[in-house]
Enzyme design. Structure first.
Site, PDB file in Angstrom:
ATOM      1  N   ARG A  73       0.852  -1.199   0.000  1.00 41.41           N
ATOM      2  CA  ARG A  73       0.000   0.000   0.000  1.00 41.41           C
ATOM      3  C   ARG A  73       0.881   1.240   0.000  1.00 41.41           C
ATOM      4  O   ARG A  73       1.708   1.411   0.894  1.00 41.41           O
ATOM      5  CB  ARG A  73      -0.915  -0.011   1.231  1.00 41.41           C
ATOM      6  CG  ARG A  73      -1.769   1.239   1.323  1.00 41.41           C
ATOM      7  CD  ARG A  73      -2.797   1.188   2.453  1.00 41.41           C
ATOM      8  NE  ARG A  73      -3.512   2.451   2.494  1.00 41.41           N
ATOM      9  CZ  ARG A  73      -3.681   3.211   3.568  1.00 41.41           C
ATOM     10  NH1 ARG A  73      -3.229   2.803   4.749  1.00 41.41           N
ATOM     11  NH2 ARG A  73      -4.305   4.354   3.494  1.00 41.41           N
ATOM     12  N   HIS A 118      -3.129  11.008   1.295  1.00 41.42           N
ATOM     13  CA  HIS A 118      -2.691  10.654   2.650  1.00 41.42           C
ATOM     14  C   HIS A 118      -2.106  11.918   3.298  1.00 41.42           C
ATOM     15  O   HIS A 118      -0.892  12.067   3.426  1.00 41.42           O
ATOM     16  CB  HIS A 118      -1.675   9.517   2.583  1.00 41.42           C
ATOM     17  CG  HIS A 118      -1.499   8.780   3.884  1.00 41.42           C
ATOM     18  ND1 HIS A 118      -1.631   7.409   4.013  1.00 41.42           N
ATOM     19  CD2 HIS A 118      -1.186   9.219   5.121  1.00 41.42           C
ATOM     20  CE1 HIS A 118      -1.416   7.051   5.268  1.00 41.42           C
ATOM     21  NE2 HIS A 118      -1.139   8.134   5.961  1.00 41.42           N
ATOM     22  N   ASN A 162      -7.249   8.837   3.058  1.00 44.93           N
ATOM     23  CA  ASN A 162      -6.819   8.142   4.260  1.00 44.93           C
ATOM     24  C   ASN A 162      -7.243   8.927   5.502  1.00 44.93           C
ATOM     25  O   ASN A 162      -6.894  10.101   5.649  1.00 44.93           O
ATOM     26  CB  ASN A 162      -5.289   8.007   4.267  1.00 44.93           C
ATOM     27  CG  ASN A 162      -4.805   7.252   5.494  1.00 44.93           C
ATOM     28  OD1 ASN A 162      -5.059   6.057   5.638  1.00 44.93           O
ATOM     29  ND2 ASN A 162      -4.127   7.944   6.405  1.00 44.93           N
ATOM     30  N   GLU A 163      -7.979   8.271   6.370  1.00 43.26           N
ATOM     31  CA  GLU A 163      -8.325   8.808   7.683  1.00 43.26           C
ATOM     32  C   GLU A 163      -8.862  10.236   7.655  1.00 43.26           C
ATOM     33  O   GLU A 163      -8.232  11.174   8.180  1.00 43.26           O
ATOM     34  CB  GLU A 163      -7.109   8.731   8.622  1.00 43.26           C
ATOM     35  CG  GLU A 163      -6.613   7.310   8.820  1.00 43.26           C
ATOM     36  CD  GLU A 163      -5.573   7.182   9.908  1.00 43.26           C
ATOM     37  OE1 GLU A 163      -5.049   8.204  10.388  1.00 43.26           O
ATOM     38  OE2 GLU A 163      -5.265   6.041  10.289  1.00 43.26           O
ATOM     39  N   ASN A 305      -8.230   1.276   9.389  1.00 46.08           N
ATOM     40  CA  ASN A 305      -6.936   1.523  10.042  1.00 46.08           C
ATOM     41  C   ASN A 305      -7.166   1.400  11.540  1.00 46.08           C
ATOM     42  O   ASN A 305      -7.993   2.126  12.108  1.00 46.08           O
ATOM     43  CB  ASN A 305      -6.431   2.948   9.758  1.00 46.08           C
ATOM     44  CG  ASN A 305      -5.992   3.140   8.316  1.00 46.08           C
ATOM     45  OD1 ASN A 305      -6.088   2.229   7.491  1.00 46.08           O
ATOM     46  ND2 ASN A 305      -5.503   4.331   8.006  1.00 46.08           N
ATOM     47  N   TYR A 307      -5.315   0.774  15.485  1.00 47.80           N
ATOM     48  CA  TYR A 307      -4.087   0.686  16.291  1.00 47.80           C
ATOM     49  C   TYR A 307      -4.315   0.308  17.746  1.00 47.80           C
ATOM     50  O   TYR A 307      -3.477  -0.319  18.365  1.00 47.80           O
ATOM     51  CB  TYR A 307      -3.341   2.026  16.259  1.00 47.80           C
ATOM     52  CG  TYR A 307      -2.658   2.270  14.927  1.00 47.80           C
ATOM     53  CD1 TYR A 307      -1.364   1.807  14.704  1.00 47.80           C
ATOM     54  CD2 TYR A 307      -3.311   2.919  13.896  1.00 47.80           C
ATOM     55  CE1 TYR A 307      -0.739   2.007  13.480  1.00 47.80           C
ATOM     56  CE2 TYR A 307      -2.698   3.117  12.668  1.00 47.80           C
ATOM     57  CZ  TYR A 307      -1.409   2.662  12.467  1.00 47.80           C
ATOM     58  OH  TYR A 307      -0.802   2.844  11.254  1.00 47.80           O
ATOM     59  N   GLU A 373      -4.259  -0.580   7.876  1.00 50.85           N
ATOM     60  CA  GLU A 373      -3.120  -0.195   8.731  1.00 50.85           C
ATOM     61  C   GLU A 373      -3.279  -0.845  10.092  1.00 50.85           C
ATOM     62  O   GLU A 373      -4.373  -0.850  10.661  1.00 50.85           O
ATOM     63  CB  GLU A 373      -3.062   1.327   8.967  1.00 50.85           C
ATOM     64  CG  GLU A 373      -2.421   2.106   7.867  1.00 50.85           C
ATOM     65  CD  GLU A 373      -2.327   3.594   8.187  1.00 50.85           C
ATOM     66  OE1 GLU A 373      -2.121   3.957   9.360  1.00 50.85           O
ATOM     67  OE2 GLU A 373      -2.480   4.390   7.241  1.00 50.85           O
ATOM     68  N   TRP A 417       1.560  -1.606   9.310  1.00 53.36           N
ATOM     69  CA  TRP A 417       2.102  -0.255   9.223  1.00 53.36           C
ATOM     70  C   TRP A 417       3.351  -0.238  10.070  1.00 53.36           C
ATOM     71  O   TRP A 417       3.253  -0.427  11.276  1.00 53.36           O
ATOM     72  CB  TRP A 417       1.107   0.798   9.724  1.00 53.36           C
ATOM     73  CG  TRP A 417       1.679   2.168   9.514  1.00 53.36           C
ATOM     74  CD1 TRP A 417       2.451   2.878  10.392  1.00 53.36           C
ATOM     75  CD2 TRP A 417       1.581   2.954   8.326  1.00 53.36           C
ATOM     76  NE1 TRP A 417       2.838   4.066   9.820  1.00 53.36           N
ATOM     77  CE2 TRP A 417       2.318   4.134   8.558  1.00 53.36           C
ATOM     78  CE3 TRP A 417       0.952   2.767   7.083  1.00 53.36           C
ATOM     79  CZ2 TRP A 417       2.423   5.120   7.589  1.00 53.36           C
ATOM     80  CZ3 TRP A 417       1.059   3.763   6.136  1.00 53.36           C
ATOM     81  CH2 TRP A 417       1.796   4.931   6.401  1.00 53.36           C
ATOM     82  N   GLU A 424       7.125  10.329  11.106  1.00 56.62           N
ATOM     83  CA  GLU A 424       5.868  10.078  11.816  1.00 56.62           C
ATOM     84  C   GLU A 424       5.185  11.414  12.171  1.00 56.62           C
ATOM     85  O   GLU A 424       4.981  11.761  13.325  1.00 56.62           O
ATOM     86  CB  GLU A 424       6.150   9.186  13.033  1.00 56.62           C
ATOM     87  CG  GLU A 424       4.983   8.857  13.936  1.00 56.62           C
ATOM     88  CD  GLU A 424       3.738   8.258  13.281  1.00 56.62           C
ATOM     89  OE1 GLU A 424       3.837   7.709  12.173  1.00 56.62           O
ATOM     90  OE2 GLU A 424       2.662   8.372  13.878  1.00 56.62           O
ATOM     91  N   TRP A 425       4.873  12.186  11.156  1.00 60.71           N
ATOM     92  CA  TRP A 425       4.113  13.437  11.288  1.00 60.71           C
ATOM     93  C   TRP A 425       4.705  14.329  12.390  1.00 60.71           C
ATOM     94  O   TRP A 425       5.904  14.535  12.408  1.00 60.71           O
ATOM     95  CB  TRP A 425       2.619  13.121  11.479  1.00 60.71           C
ATOM     96  CG  TRP A 425       2.123  12.191  10.392  1.00 60.71           C
ATOM     97  CD1 TRP A 425       1.661  10.909  10.540  1.00 60.71           C
ATOM     98  CD2 TRP A 425       2.100  12.428   8.961  1.00 60.71           C
ATOM     99  NE1 TRP A 425       1.344  10.366   9.318  1.00 60.71           N
ATOM    100  CE2 TRP A 425       1.596  11.267   8.340  1.00 60.71           C
ATOM    101  CE3 TRP A 425       2.440  13.514   8.136  1.00 60.71           C
ATOM    102  CZ2 TRP A 425       1.437  11.154   6.953  1.00 60.71           C
ATOM    103  CZ3 TRP A 425       2.281  13.398   6.743  1.00 60.71           C
ATOM    104  CH2 TRP A 425       1.786  12.237   6.181  1.00 60.71           C
TER     105      TRP A 425
END
Ligand code: BGC
Length: 470
Positions: A73, A118, A162-163, A305, A307, A373, A417, A424-425
Site C-alpha cells: 500500500r 494521505h 486516508n483517515e 486503520n 491501532y 493499517e 504499518w 511520523e508526522w
C-alpha cells in the site's frame, strides 16, 4: 484459516517516505509548509528527504520482496503529479515515478493498493481554502479521475482518502497536523463533510467511467479504535461509548455504509451543545445535498486503520467553548492492564481488533474488510531485536484469524504499518513503526530488517503454505 487470495501487505505514505520535496517539478504540499514553520514538528524535523524513496525506490522493493508481501500500500503525492493541484499542469516526472513503482511491483508479483490522499494537500489548494472550501470536492474528483485514467489499468485497489477523521480533527480542530488550523467545534465538521463529498464523487466517477473496463475496487480508509464502556453495565458509560463511536468510526462509516447521512446521535449531540452555548450559526454539522452524488454505497470494501483500544465514560469537554470534545461528551481512558508501546497513545490490545471486526460485520452489513493499517511503534534507543513487536504481530494476526474463523468476518487482507521507519508526522523521526529500520544518520539511508520484519515474513510464509496445501 486465511483465504488463499488473502492480501498480505505493508503500507507507507508519500510524504512519510519519499523525500524529493522539490525534485523534478513537484509542487509544495501542506506538510512541506507545516514542517518548515517553527515549532510544529519534533526538533523541527521534516520530510524533505525522509527515506528518500523517490530516489531509493528499488531499495524499498527489495524490502517488500524480503517480506514476501502479496500487496503493497502506497500513496501518491498529489503535488508531485499535479504541482498546483489541478490537471491544468501535469508533472510527467511524477507520472514516470509512480509508473515505475507500479510496474516494478507487478513484475515482482506484488499488487499495489494505492491511496490518492494521505494528508498532503497541494499548498496551492490550501491557499484557496483547502478542505474547508466546498469546491475542493470537484478538484479532488478531477485528480482522482486523472489517477484512475493514468494508473487504473494496473491498480485494482484504491483508497480515495486516508483517515478523514485525522485530517479533520488533528489538522483543523487541534492544529497539530497540517494545515495547523485551530478552529474548534466548526472546521473539522466542514472538512469531514467535504472529504466525504470528494470521496463520493470520486467513487461515482470510478463506478461510471472506469470500473467497467478496469474492474477494480474503491473505498476510503477509516481509522477506529476499539471502544468499550469503562464500567460494563453502566448506562452512562454505555451511552458515552455509543456517542464516541458515532463521532469517530460512525462519522464516516455511517454515511457511506448505512444511511447516507451522519449518525443521528452525532447530530443531536452537536445541535444540543450549540443550543446550550447559545451558538446561532445553524447546525455545525453540514447536510448532504440531494443534488450531489449520493454518499450511501460509495465503498466497495471496508478499509480499516486500527491501532488501539480505549475504555469510555462521559466527560472530557472544554467548558464553555465550542469544541468537538464537548459535543461528544466521552472521555477515553486506558485500562491499567494494557501495556503502552512506544508512543503514549498506543496501548497494545490485540483482542480489541477482533471485537472491532465483529462490530463492523454486525453494524455495516458484513462488508469485505481490508485492515489497511495496523502496527506497533518504538521510541528511544533503537532495538533491532524488537521482540515485543514480534509478539504483537503474532498475537494480532491470530486475533484476525479468529475473527475470520469463529466470528465469520469477511477479512480480505492485512497491511502492517509500516514497511519502513519513516517521518511520523508531528513526532518526526522519533517514533519508529517500520518492519525495516532506516538509519537516518547514514547518507545512504540504509534499511535493516527488524526481527519483527523477519517474524512477519515467517507468518506470511506459514499462512501462504497452509493455503497452498488446501
Ligand atoms: C496514519 C499513518 C501514521 C500512523 C501511525 C495513521 O494515523 O495513516 O500515516 O503513520 O497512523 O501514527
Amino acid at each position: 484459516m486465511f483465504p488463499c487470495d488473502f492480501a498480505w501487505g505493508a503500507g507507507t505514505a508519500a510524504y512519510q517516505i519519499e523525500g524529493g520535496w522539490q525534485a523534478d517539478g513537484k509542487g509544495p504540499s501542506i506538510w512541506d509548509t507545516f514542517c518548515h514553520e517553527k515549532g510544529r514538528v519534533f526538533k523541527e524535523q521534516n520530510g524533505d528527504v525522509a527515506c528518500n524513496s523517490y530516489e531509493l525506490w528499488e531499495k524499498d522493493l527489495e524490502c517488500i520482496q524480503q517480506l514476501g508481501l502479496t500487496h503493497y500500500r502506497l500513496s501518491l503525492s498529489w503535488a508531485r503529479l499535479l504541482p498546483n493541484g489541478t490537471t491544468q499542469h501535469v508533472n510527467q516526472k511524477g507520472v514516470q515515478y509512480y509508473n515505475k513503482v507500479i510496474d516494478d511491483l507487478l513484475a515482482c508479483n506484488v499488487s499495489p493498493m494505492v491511496t490518492l490522499y494521505h494528508f498532503d494537500l497541494p499548498q496551492a489548494l490550501q491557499d484557496q481554502g483547502g478542505w474547508k472550501s466546498p469546491g475542493i470536492a470537484t478538484v479532488f474528483d478531477s485528480y482522482a479521475k486523472f489517477c484512475f485514467q493514468t494508473f487504473g489499468d494496473r491498480v485494482k485497489l484504491w483508497i480515495t482518502i486516508n483517515e478523514p477523521y485525522v485530517c479533520a480533527k488533528l489538522g483543523h480542530e487541534d492544529g497539530i497536523h497540517a494545515p495547523g488550523l485551530k478552529e474548534p467545534g466548526i472546521a473539522a465538521y466542514l472538512v469531514g463533510h467535504n472529504m466525504l463529498r470528494a470521496h463520493a464523487m470520486a467513487w461515482h466517477s470510478y463506478n461510471s467511467f472506469y470500473r467497467p473496463k478496469q474492474r477494480g475496487a474503491v473505498s476510503l480508509a477509516i481509522n477506529s479504535d476499539w471502544l468499550e464502556p469503562l464500567r460494563p453495565g453502566c448506562n452512562e458509560d454505555i451511552a458515552a461509548t455509543e456517542r464516541d463511536l458515532a463521532f469517530t468510526l460512525g462519522w464516516f462509516a455511517w454515511p457511506v455504509f448505512v444511511t447516507g447521512d451522519y449518525p443521528e446521535i452525532m447530530r443531536s449531540a452537536i445541535d444540543s451543545q450549540s443550543k446550550q452555548l447559545g451558538y446561532s450559526g445553524g447546525s455545525r454539522l453540514p447536510r448532504f445535498s440531494q443534488d450531489e452524488p449520493a454518499i450511501l454505497g460509495t465503498a466497495d470494501f471496508f478499509a480499516l486503520n486500527h491501532y488501539t483500544s480505549r475504555k469510555v465514560k462521559p466527560g472530557g469537554g472544554c467548558g464553555q467553548m465550542l469544541c468537538m470534545k464537548s459535543d461528544r461528551d466521552a472521555e477515553e481512558v486506558l485500562d491499567p492492564s494494557w501495556s503502552i508501546c512506544g508512543v503514549s497513545w498506543l496501548a497494545v490490545v490485540p483482542h480489541g481488533l477482533r471485537k472491532l471486526l465483529k462490530y463492523i460485520k454486525d453494524t455495516f452489513n458484513n462488508p469485505a474488510v481490508y485492515i489497511t493499517e495496523n502496527g506497533f511503534s518504538q521510541v528511544g534507543p533503537l532495538q533491532i531485536e524488537d521482540v515485543q513487536r514480534c509478539e504483537f504481530y503474532k498475537d494480532t494476526i491470530s486475533e484476525v484469524a479468529k475473527a475470520i474463523e469463529e466470528d465469520g468476518v469477511n477479512v480480505r487482507g492485512y497491511f502492517a504499518w509500516s514497511l519502513l521507519d519513516n517521518f511520523e508526522w508531528a513526532d518526526g523521526f522519533s517514533v519508529r513503526f517500520g518492519l525495516f529500520h532506516v538509519d537516518f544518520s547514514d547518507p545512504k539511508l540504509s534499511r535493516t530488517k527488524y526481527w519483527s520484519g523477519q517474524e512477519y515474513a515467517k507468518i506470511i510464509m506459514k499462512y501462504k503454505r497452509a493455503t497452498d496445501v488446501q
